[in-house]
Write an enzyme that holds these catalytic residues in place. Structure first.
Site, PDB file in Angstrom:
ATOM      1  N   CYS A  74       0.849  -1.356  -0.022  1.00  0.00           N
ATOM      2  CA  CYS A  74       0.093  -0.037   0.042  1.00  0.00           C
ATOM      3  C   CYS A  74       1.036   1.264   0.145  1.00  0.00           C
ATOM      4  O   CYS A  74       1.870   1.425   0.884  1.00  0.00           O
ATOM      5  CB  CYS A  74      -1.060   0.089   1.199  1.00  0.00           C
ATOM      6  SG  CYS A  74      -1.860   1.314   1.450  1.00  0.00           S
ATOM      7  N   CYS A 182      -0.651   3.607  -6.533  1.00  0.00           N
ATOM      8  CA  CYS A 182      -1.550   3.008  -5.646  1.00  0.00           C
ATOM      9  C   CYS A 182      -1.713   1.526  -6.063  1.00  0.00           C
ATOM     10  O   CYS A 182      -2.099   1.406  -7.150  1.00  0.00           O
ATOM     11  CB  CYS A 182      -2.853   3.774  -5.437  1.00  0.00           C
ATOM     12  SG  CYS A 182      -4.086   2.906  -4.380  1.00  0.00           S
ATOM     13  N   THR A 183      -1.866   0.592  -5.118  1.00  0.00           N
ATOM     14  CA  THR A 183      -1.727  -0.772  -5.502  1.00  0.00           C
ATOM     15  C   THR A 183      -3.323  -1.112  -6.130  1.00  0.00           C
ATOM     16  O   THR A 183      -3.294  -1.946  -6.833  1.00  0.00           O
ATOM     17  CB  THR A 183      -1.362  -1.663  -4.383  1.00  0.00           C
ATOM     18  OG1 THR A 183      -2.213  -1.401  -3.119  1.00  0.00           O
ATOM     19  CG2 THR A 183      -0.129  -1.466  -4.238  1.00  0.00           C
TER      20      THR A 183
HETATM   21  N1  DGL Z   1      -3.921   0.609  -1.862  1.00  0.00           N
HETATM   22  C1  DGL Z   1      -3.555   1.701  -1.269  1.00  0.00           C
HETATM   23  C2  DGL Z   1      -2.513   2.528  -1.972  1.00  0.00           C
HETATM   24  O1  DGL Z   1      -1.568   1.844  -2.345  1.00  0.00           O
HETATM   25  C3  DGL Z   1      -4.524   2.844  -0.876  1.00  0.00           C
HETATM   26  C4  DGL Z   1      -6.185   2.891  -1.169  1.00  0.00           C
HETATM   27  C5  DGL Z   1      -6.762   3.519  -0.054  1.00  0.00           C
HETATM   28  O2  DGL Z   1      -7.161   2.686   0.980  1.00  0.00           O
HETATM   29  O3  DGL Z   1      -7.223   4.597  -0.282  1.00  0.00           O
HETATM   30  O4  DGL Z   1      -2.114   3.651  -1.677  1.00  0.00           O
END
Ligand code: DGL
Length: 257
Positions: A74, A182-183
């Protein structure tokens, strides 16, 4: 034995599954523990204190269940809280970084957009990265509030996702690369490719997985006996466990690629 412990993978929701799948593809003799902090999703506009507490709790659950390394899959949690868990555990803890450096190197006309959560783009980790790349190209920061929510809700390849992407890229027809910071956004790759076929899409997940392999090998932590078992935990399991089940086919597809 330490090397037979699992690898922990953390995200606020489903985004980290894109990293988990690639780790499982490269490391077929490893077991994994996936933890989603669903109760505090989305992280993108979340209070950093809540993100820190969520990541510390997740790391504790993963450590209690036996992990030899954790991947914070994340970008937002990496920016805000990775050092907090590095202070607690001495096994390898890897994070995510928007793949801006490879993007500016590769980019033909040096016009690169970075899509990420508001928090990732605001944090000092990204500011430092930007300072290292700024003079190498025209870098456009595109915060995408609500986009991870669409993906989390399963809207990553439909009209809603397409409308969001079109709106985000409006006026940026000259772009040649997009960094997925963002993943969650990796699941949007097919729709971005369909609507913007000439744009190169770059993400940091593969680099993190390569680092993970290198570190486990270097520390003699690679398992030879495990068989790809995945245990799933969440701060809201009643919501997340059924949701995760919908991703088993995706994980299998990536493993068999
Ligand atoms: N998957 C997360 C990232 O890589 C964040 C997504 C979220 O919870 O806003 O930043």
């Amino acid at each position: 034995m330490e090397k037979n412990k699992a690898i922990g993978v953390f995200d606020s929701g489903v985004g980290g599954i894109s990293v988990l799948a690639r780790a499982a593809q490269c490391l077929p003799h490893e077991n994994f523990i996936y933890y989603a902090d669903t109760a505090n999703f989305p992280y993108g506009d979340q209070n950093p204190k809540i993100i820190k507490a969520g990541l510390i709790k997740a790391a504790q659950t993963m450590a209690e269940n036996g992990v030899k390394a954790i991947v914070v899959a994340c970008n937002t949690a990496t920016s805000v809280a990775i050092e907090d868990i590095r202070e607690i555990y001495n096994f390898p803890i890897l994070g995510m970084e928007p793949a801006l450096k490879p993007a500016v190197e590769k980019s033909a006309n040096k016009t690169v957009a970075v899509i990420a959560t508001t928090l990732t783009l605001r944090e000092s980790k990204f500011r430092h990265l930007l300072a290292q790349c700024e003079d190498k190209g025209n870098i456009i920061n595109l915060p995408a509030p609500g986009l991870a929510d669409l993906v989390e809700g399963g809207h990553y390849n439909d009209d809603m996702a397409a409308a969001y992407i079109d709106n985000l890229f409006a006026g940026l027809e000259h772009l040649d690369s997009v960094v997925l910071g963002c993943t969650h956004y990796l699941f949007l790759e097919p729709i971005i490719k369909k609507h913007y076929p000439n744009v190169e899409i770059i993400d940091g997940g593969s680099g993190t997985v390569r680092n993970l392999c290198r570190i486990l090998q270097g520390e003699d932590l690679l398992s030879l006996e495990n068989n790809g078992e995945i245990k799933v935990f969440s701060s809201k399991p009643e919501l997340f466990i059924p949701q995760f089940q919908g991703y088993y086919d995706y994980i299998q597809k990536v493993i068999s690629e």
